[in-house]
Design an enzyme around this catalytic site. Structure first.
Site: not given
Ligand code: NDP
Ligand code: OXD
Length: 306
Positions: A221, A269
């Site tokens: 993001r 994006h």
């Molecule tokens: P997940 O919820 O599966 O993974 C999130 C990860 O971040 C986990 O490993 C979590 O740790 C870690 N995390 C969260 N908070 C913290 C913190 N404070 N400190 C350290 N680690 C932290 O999400 P996804 O992998 O499915 O997606 C990640 C992000 O990618 C989405 O939230 C979205 O914003 C972005 N995205 C962007 C897209 C694009 O097209 N650009 C498309 C899809 C997603 P833990 O495992 O310990 O919980």
């Molecule tokens: C998502 C994205 O969060 O498209 O899936 O950014």
């Protein structure tokens, strides 16, 4: 069972057809103000009015992985909020990030410029061991990205909230190990969810801890990154470049300096797109499970924020 669809910027007809065919017997309609109460909602960027009216929802299915925008709204307190769990996004994210890392490491930009200038010139191969990649966020997308990079023999480190074990990835966990993670990283990949804890996480104080000649790949993001701090570290030469797919304001405003900075590559994006058929199949399967009282994955914890 009634399912209501409220996805801003998404053509509804193919989603309605797909949901109707995956859930025969369900009534699936596009939300209009004043619509009758539904059991489940399929949403992307809905207005607050939608939730003010749809107070009986049991399930709210977000057609993206990130729920930061959704959680800013006041949601029906008893509804289970569910995000997309991969649904074809992790392979796209792995392609995008590996492409960006390899393009930088193999200096393909410089080769392209040379070729356009009519120059047939070789560059000395760089040492892979000098380009450790750090992946912030080792969830559904980050874990796949980290392991894909390890397949190319890059040294890979990862950082998450809870401790992880991933083949080929040196994992750090928790705020107390963040500095260790940053100083072990030259190419930083952001795959964190946007939460109050992670907003502005890529700023002067943290990006300065990356190894010299650092590179930033932000695919999560825009609000994770302090734009001015990135520009300042690029100007100073501590950072060599960045590939950015997400921005604080999208579309990126025309006057934003990222558009024309030669060290920055931007994409609109698009690193991991929602794939309709896979998403419909996943959501329909989860609606069936919720209705049958069975557990599902991808449930959002509103307190944690992801
Ligand atoms: P997940 O919820 O599966 O993974 C999130 C990860 O971040 C986990 O490993 C979590 O740790 C870690 N995390 C969260 N908070 C913290 C913190 N404070 N400190 C350290 N680690 C932290 O999400 P996804 O992998 O499915 O997606 C990640 C992000 O990618 C989405 O939230 C979205 O914003 C972005 N995205 C962007 C897209 C694009 O097209 N650009 C498309 C899809 C997603 P833990 O495992 O310990 O919980
Ligand atoms: C998502 C994205 O969060 O498209 O899936 O950014």
């Amino acid at each position: 069972m009634k399912i209501i669809f409220c996805c801003t910027g998404t053509k509804p007809e193919p989603w309605l057809a797909g949901l109707r065919s995956a859930l025969p017997g369900a009534e699936v309609e596009v939300w209009q103000p004043g619509a009758p109460q539904a059991d489940h909602a399929v949403v992307w960027a809905p207005p607050q009015q939608f939730f003010d009216e749809q107070t009986a929802l049991k399930g709210i299915f977000n057609i993206g992985a990130g729920v930061d925008a959704l959680l800013k709204l006041k949601l029906p307190p008893k509804a289970t909020v569910v995000r997309l769990d991969d649904a074809g996004m992790s392979v796209q994210m792995a392609e995008y990030v590996c492409h960006a890392v390899i393009r930088h490491f193999r200096e393909f930009d410089a080769y392209e410029a040379d070729i356009r200038a009519g120059k047939w010139s070789y560059r000395k191969p760089l040492e892979r061991s000098d380009f450790p990649v750090g992946v912030m966020g080792l969830g559904v997308l980050g874990a796949r990205v980290a392991q894909s990079l390890a397949q190319f023999d890059f040294p890979v480190v990862g950082w998450s909230r809870s401790a992880k074990t991933l083949a080929g990835v040196r994992c750090f966990a928790g705020a107390e190990r963040f500095s260790d993670f940053l100083s072990a990283t030259r190419i930083l990949v952001n795959l964190l969810p946007l939460t109050p804890e992670t907003r502005d996480i890529m700023r002067l104080q943290t990006l300065s801890q990356l190894q010299s000649g650092g590179y930033v790949i932000n695919v999560a993001r825009g609000a994770h990154l302090v734009d001015e701090d990135l520009l300042s570290l690029l100007d100073k030469g501590h950072l060599a470049g960045a590939t950015l797919d997400v921005f604080r304001t999208e579309p990126l405003p025309g006057e934003h300096p990222f558009w024309h900075n030669p060290k920055i590559t931007i994409t609109p994006h698009t690193s991991a797109r929602t794939l309709r058929d896979q998403s419909i199949a996943q959501i329909a399967g989860k609606i069936r499970c919720l209705e049958a009282g069975q557990p599902i994955v991808g449930v959002v914890d509103p307190v944690r924020g992801y």
